[in-house]
Design an enzyme around this catalytic site. Structure first.
Site: not given
Ligand code: HPA
Length: 283
Positions: A32, A63, A87, A89-90, A117, A215-216, A239, A251
């Protein structure tokens, strides 16, 4: 019965080969907000995912969903770069999520760079920092290797004791020092998502030994490892994970951070790729 994963990857391989006959030295998956690196390549061949047989579409904002094959400037190295990944989750199956890695394997690629990310679980990490993935924890709680085994894909029970190449990690630290990029090292944990975690979950995740959360990457790394690829994994900490500081996560900030550090990241990645060629590892 639908075609097995090996045959599905072979259709994608044939399509890509027809468009781009140059041998590919390295495959890169851009996470990302990190997509800009692909723009620095020269003599580019751009293939949107929807053109590639059996590739699904990336549905996530940030993306763009295309494969960019090109040469690194001032180098003979040819990279295949994924701008956008699939992903779990998609709603895609693990087989779909990792089909691009199978395809790279079918194209003869032996070097893989995975970026993402991630949220910083380690309290020493600041947004904008980078973390070299030294190891991972698969909390997606399923494996991309689950299912009927095809020996053409690799071992049934692959060893994961060095998924992220020690040699590449060392090289990455040297390059980071040269370009002035601060690079932490740590454990990346993957959850299914797509929701971010709760503060209580982040406390648990820290206790379990993770430094960054996302998540990847983990399914791709497992498949790459099974196929005998040498892997570098890098997380951009976009973050502080939930509850680490008293601020919500969104996001947008994840994407913005990628753009903010894209110059730095590109210098680092180009430097790394140049060095792996000089070192002559792989092909
Ligand atoms: N958690 C999960 N996935 C993420 C995060 C997060 O804080 N930041 C970017 N991808």
């Amino acid at each position: 019965m639908t075609a097995g994963i090996f045959d599905r990857a072979q259709s994608a391989v044939r399509y890509i080969r027809e468009k781009e006959p140059r041998p590919i030295d390295v495959a890169v998956v851009l996470g990302s907000g990190l997509g800009n690196f692909a723009e620095t390549l020269v003599e580019r061949q751009i293939i949107p995912y929807e053109e590639i047989p059996d590739f699904v579409r990336s549905t996530v904002e940030g993306h763009s969903g295309r494969l960019v094959i090109g040469r690194l400037p001032e180098s003979s190295l040819v990279a295949a770069v994924m701008q956008g990944r699939f992903h779990y989750y998609e709603g895609y199956s693990m087989e779909e999520v990792t089909l691009p890695i199978r395809t790279f394997g079918g194209l003869g690629v032996k070097r893989l760079v995975l970026t993402n990310a991630a949220g910083g679980v380690n309290a020493n990490f600041r947004p904008g920092d980078f973390m070299l993935i030294s190891d991972h924890i698969n909390m997606m709680l399923t494996s991309p290797l689950r299912g009927q085994h095809d020996h053409r894909l690799g071992a049934r029970f692959p060893d994961l004791s060095e998924v992220y190449s020690r040699e590449y990690r060392q090289l990455a630290q040297e390059v980071a020092a040269e370009v002035g990029l601060q690079l932490h090292a740590g454990v990346y944990m993957a959850l299914q998502g797509p929701n971010y975690e709760s503060p209580a979950e982040i406390r648990m995740i820290r206790l379990l030994g993770a430094d960054a959360i996302g998540m990847s990457t983990v399914p791709e790394a497992i498949v790459g490892c099974q196929m005998g690829m040498k892997i570098l994994g890098v997380s951009l900490i976009t973050n502080a994970a939930a509850g680490v500081i008293d601020e919500p996560i969104n996001h947008e900030e994840v994407l913005t951070m990628g753009q903010r550090v894209s110059g730095e990241f590109t210098r680092f990645l180009s430097g790394f790729l140049q060095r792996i060629v000089i070192g002559g590892a792989g092909r």
